[in-house]
Structures are given as structure tokens and as C-alpha cells.
Design a protein around this motif. Structure first.
Motif, PDB file in Angstrom:
ATOM      1  N   TYR A 113       0.843  -1.197   0.000  1.00 14.73           N
ATOM      2  CA  TYR A 113       0.000   0.000   0.000  1.00 14.73           C
ATOM      3  C   TYR A 113       0.877   1.246   0.000  1.00 14.73           C
ATOM      4  N   GLU A 114       0.290   2.325  -0.463  1.00 17.05           N
ATOM      5  CA  GLU A 114       0.922   3.639  -0.401  1.00 17.05           C
ATOM      6  C   GLU A 114       0.202   4.457   0.656  1.00 17.05           C
ATOM      7  N   GLU A 115       0.972   5.249   1.394  1.00 15.92           N
ATOM      8  CA  GLU A 115       0.387   6.019   2.491  1.00 15.92           C
ATOM      9  C   GLU A 115       0.724   7.490   2.322  1.00 15.92           C
ATOM     10  N   HIS A 116      -0.260   8.331   2.576  1.00 18.25           N
ATOM     11  CA  HIS A 116      -0.119   9.777   2.461  1.00 18.25           C
ATOM     12  C   HIS A 116      -0.659  10.417   3.729  1.00 18.25           C
ATOM     13  N   GLY A 117      -0.081  11.552   4.103  1.00 18.38           N
ATOM     14  CA  GLY A 117      -0.631  12.327   5.208  1.00 18.38           C
ATOM     15  C   GLY A 117      -0.128  11.882   6.562  1.00 18.38           C
ATOM     16  N   PRO A 118      -0.549  12.582   7.597  1.00 15.76           N
ATOM     17  CA  PRO A 118      -0.082  12.284   8.952  1.00 15.76           C
ATOM     18  C   PRO A 118      -0.677  10.995   9.504  1.00 15.76           C
ATOM     19  N   ALA A 119       0.140  10.263  10.256  1.00 17.79           N
ATOM     20  CA  ALA A 119      -0.334   9.014  10.856  1.00 17.79           C
ATOM     21  C   ALA A 119      -1.462   9.248  11.840  1.00 17.79           C
ATOM     22  N   SER A 120      -1.549  10.474  12.381  1.00 18.49           N
ATOM     23  CA  SER A 120      -2.587  10.792  13.352  1.00 18.49           C
ATOM     24  C   SER A 120      -3.889  11.248  12.702  1.00 18.49           C
ATOM     25  N   GLY A 121      -3.897  11.379  11.367  1.00 18.23           N
ATOM     26  CA  GLY A 121      -5.076  11.880  10.679  1.00 18.23           C
ATOM     27  C   GLY A 121      -6.205  10.875  10.620  1.00 18.23           C
ATOM     28  N   LEU A 158      -6.132  14.895  -0.202  1.00 14.80           N
ATOM     29  CA  LEU A 158      -6.684  14.541   1.103  1.00 14.80           C
ATOM     30  C   LEU A 158      -5.624  14.679   2.194  1.00 14.80           C
ATOM     31  N   ALA A 159      -4.399  14.231   1.878  1.00 13.89           N
ATOM     32  CA  ALA A 159      -3.311  14.326   2.848  1.00 13.89           C
ATOM     33  C   ALA A 159      -3.042  15.775   3.224  1.00 13.89           C
ATOM     34  N   ASN A 160      -3.136  16.659   2.258  1.00 13.30           N
ATOM     35  CA  ASN A 160      -2.895  18.077   2.520  1.00 13.30           C
ATOM     36  C   ASN A 160      -3.934  18.676   3.464  1.00 13.30           C
ATOM     37  N   GLN A 161      -5.064  18.001   3.583  1.00 11.44           N
ATOM     38  CA  GLN A 161      -6.097  18.475   4.515  1.00 11.44           C
ATOM     39  C   GLN A 161      -6.047  17.729   5.844  1.00 11.44           C
ATOM     40  N   GLY A 162      -4.986  16.934   6.028  1.00  8.30           N
ATOM     41  CA  GLY A 162      -4.762  16.303   7.324  1.00  8.30           C
ATOM     42  C   GLY A 162      -5.246  14.885   7.472  1.00  8.30           C
ATOM     43  N   TYR A 163      -5.738  14.280   6.387  1.00  7.94           N
ATOM     44  CA  TYR A 163      -6.218  12.909   6.472  1.00  7.94           C
ATOM     45  C   TYR A 163      -5.074  11.917   6.288  1.00  7.94           C
ATOM     46  N   ARG A 164      -5.185  10.779   6.931  1.00  7.77           N
ATOM     47  CA  ARG A 164      -4.268   9.664   6.706  1.00  7.77           C
ATOM     48  C   ARG A 164      -4.861   8.820   5.584  1.00  7.77           C
ATOM     49  N   VAL A 165      -4.171   8.742   4.466  1.00 10.54           N
ATOM     50  CA  VAL A 165      -4.729   8.121   3.266  1.00 10.54           C
ATOM     51  C   VAL A 165      -3.955   6.845   2.953  1.00 10.54           C
TER      52      VAL A 165
END
Length: 299
Positions: free
Chosen positions: A18-26, A49-56
Motif C-alpha cells: 500500500y501507499e500512504e499519504h498524510g499524517p499518521a494521526s489523521g 486529502l493528505a494536505n487536509q490532514g487525512y491519513r490516506v
């Protein structure tokens, strides 16, 4: 194109890439591709989505890319319950108790099943083409000829010629499906080149063939998934907040004027038909897909 590092989640049967984007806490959002596609379908959505703080999280389904089975003895099942179980196992491996789900085609099927049977695990759902659960007991009933001819590739896979054809021509075959299913998409050839390597997985053919044989009861499923398959025969409703995105130019099936799926959704639900969009919804219409997710997440 930006290359994203691939991570792995070890489950009972698979090492799921898998690929992961954004903060782990999102707040977690899981984006699921279909056949014959890959995580590249979400290249314009995951970073936004990652730029808005989601963990993707954007996984490669079984049979695609670097996702691998642990054992050569495991049935290379492509049945709907296997895809849903993989999603649940991925969430457990990553310690995600609840996530927003977005998927289309095979990925939409996995997302819809988890939303229907485990609604407590799903924050909200964006589904390509509505209610994606297969009615396998009803699969023996012939459809209208206009619908049947669009499913030629599934019938092709029922015999040995289809196995040989997909094995020998997997890229050419899949590119043909892209052209047929997204006939008005100008970027199809360019984007296909980015996804095609995902089909080089040694289990790709086996999983695909089993998927399209099992759904018509021409191949037995994995016994481990039988309880889930039995639950799916009841065509359970989806109660989580949901948006269905349908491509008006979808070569697999043009959406009807009347939403035939609305009765399968008992929670907040909306269908949006996207003009000029084919089957590969998130890659052809990333802005609409992103908007649908945010509309649900930000309610």
C-alpha cells in the motif's frame, strides 16, 4: 509522475502492498482500485486529502503490484468475500478501527461489503456505480442483450481460451478494456502506461479468472469465506452515509435514469451522475471524487 514509497501490511494470507499519504494521526481514508486498475487511479486524490490532514491508505488488491500471498497453496480467489476480508485484515493490521472508504469496481465491491456487514468500521462510503454487492444466486438469469454484450470479457474468462488470452496478452487485453470502458477519456493511453506494471504480478491471472468464474458459480469459492458469502446472498443494506458516483459514459453499463440501487441504502445517500466520465471514475474525475469524499467527511 511522483513515485510514492510502498509499504507492506502483513495479514494472515497476504503481504498487502500500500501507499500512504498524510499524517499518521489523521482520520483514515482508504482508497480502493478495481479491475484492471491500480493505486494510480488516486494520484490526484490521495495527496489532496493528505494536505487536509487525512491519513490516506491506497492498497494494491490481491493479484496486483507487489501484494503477495504467503503460501503457494492458498487458493488465488478473486471472489467478493475475499476482497472484503482483505480490506478488513488491512484495517486490523494497520490498527484502523474505522475509516472512510472509497472504491469502484472490485474496490467498490470490497468497500460496499464492509459497509453493509460491518458498518461500525466505516465512517462513510463513496462507491463507484452504487450497490456493488454481487447477487451470485441470481447470476444464472440472463440479462437484456444490450447488457450481456458488455460482459463479453467475463464470459471469455470462463473457458481455457480466456485464461490463455489473458496470460499471453495481459497488457493489450487490459488496455482494450480501458478504451471500451472509458471511450471519451482523452488521457487513457498515457495513464494506462503508469498502471500496466501492476498486472505483472504472478497471481494476477489466477485471481482475475477465479473472480469472474466464481461470480457465475462456475468455480467454487474458498471455504474460509463461505459464511460471508452466505450473508451476502441476503443482499444486506448499507446504512452508512454514502455517495454513489456513476460515469455517464461508462462502457460497462450506462447508468439508468432511475436509480435502481436506492433501496439498498438506508442511511444518508445520494447518487451523482458524472457527464463525460467512463468506468475509471477517480482517475477520470478526481475533482468530483474528492468533492464527494469531503462532502461526507466534513458533514
Amino acid at each position: 509522475m511522483t513515485e510514492y514509497p510502498v509499504k507492506f501490511a502483513r495479514t494472515v494470507l497476504l503481504d498487502i502492498a500500500y501507499e500512504e499519504h498524510g499524517p499518521a494521526s489523521g482520520e483514515p481514508v482508504i482508497l480502493l482500485h478495481g479491475f484492471p486498475y491500480s493505486p494510480r487511479a488516486y494520484d490526484d486524490i490521495a495527496p489532496a486529502l493528505a494536505n487536509q490532514g487525512y491519513r490516506v491508505i491506497v492498497p494494491y488488491l490481491r493479484g496486483y503490484g507487489p501484494t503477495t500471498f504467503h503460501s503457494p497453496d492458498t487458493l488465488r480467489s478473486g471472489q467478493q468475500a475475499a476482497l472484503a476480508q482483505d480490506l478488513l485484515d488491512l484495517m486490523d493490521a494497520l490498527a484502523i478501527p474505522r475509516a472512510a472508504l472509497c472504491g469502484y469496481d472490485w474496490g467498490g465491491r470490497a468497500a460496499c461489503i464492509v459497509a453493509a456487514l460491518w458498518p461500525e468500521r466505516v465512517r462513510c462510503l463513496v462507491t463507484g456505480d452504487g450497490y456493488n454487492l454481487q447477487d451470485i444466486p441470481g447470476s444464472t438469469r440472463p440479462l437484456a442483450p444490450e447488457t450481456e454484450h458488455r460482459l463479453w470479457y467475463q464470459y471469455y474468462f470462463h473457458g481455457p481460451r480466456g485464461v490463455a488470452g489473458l496470460s499471453e496478452n495481459r497488457r493489450a487485453f487490459c488496455q482494450l478494456l480501458w478504451r471500451l470502458w472509458s471511450p471519451t477519456w482523452a488521457n487513457s493511453a498515457e495513464r494506462f502506461a503508469l498502471t500496466a506494471p501492476a498486472f505483472d504480478n504472478p497471481d494476477f491471472v489466477g485471481v482475475v479468472i477465479h473472480s469472474y468464474r466464481h461470480r457465475f458459480m462456475y468455480a467454487a469459492g474458498d471455504a474460509a469465506y463461505e459464511p460471508m458469502e452466505q450473508a451476502l446472498t441476503r443482499q444486506p443494506v448499507i446504512s452508512v452515509p454514502s455517495i454513489s458516483l456513476c460515469g455517464a459514459d461508462d462502457g460497462v453499463g450506462v447508468p439508468s435514469d432511475i436509480d435502481d440501487d436506492i433501496g439498498h441504502f438506508t442511511g444518508p445517500y445520494e447518487r451523482r451522475v458524472l457527464a463525460g466520465v467512463g468506468h475509471n471514475i477517480p482517475e477520470e474525475a478526481p475533482r468530483d471524487t474528492l468533492k464527494a469524499l469531503l462532502d461526507l467527511l466534513q458533514r
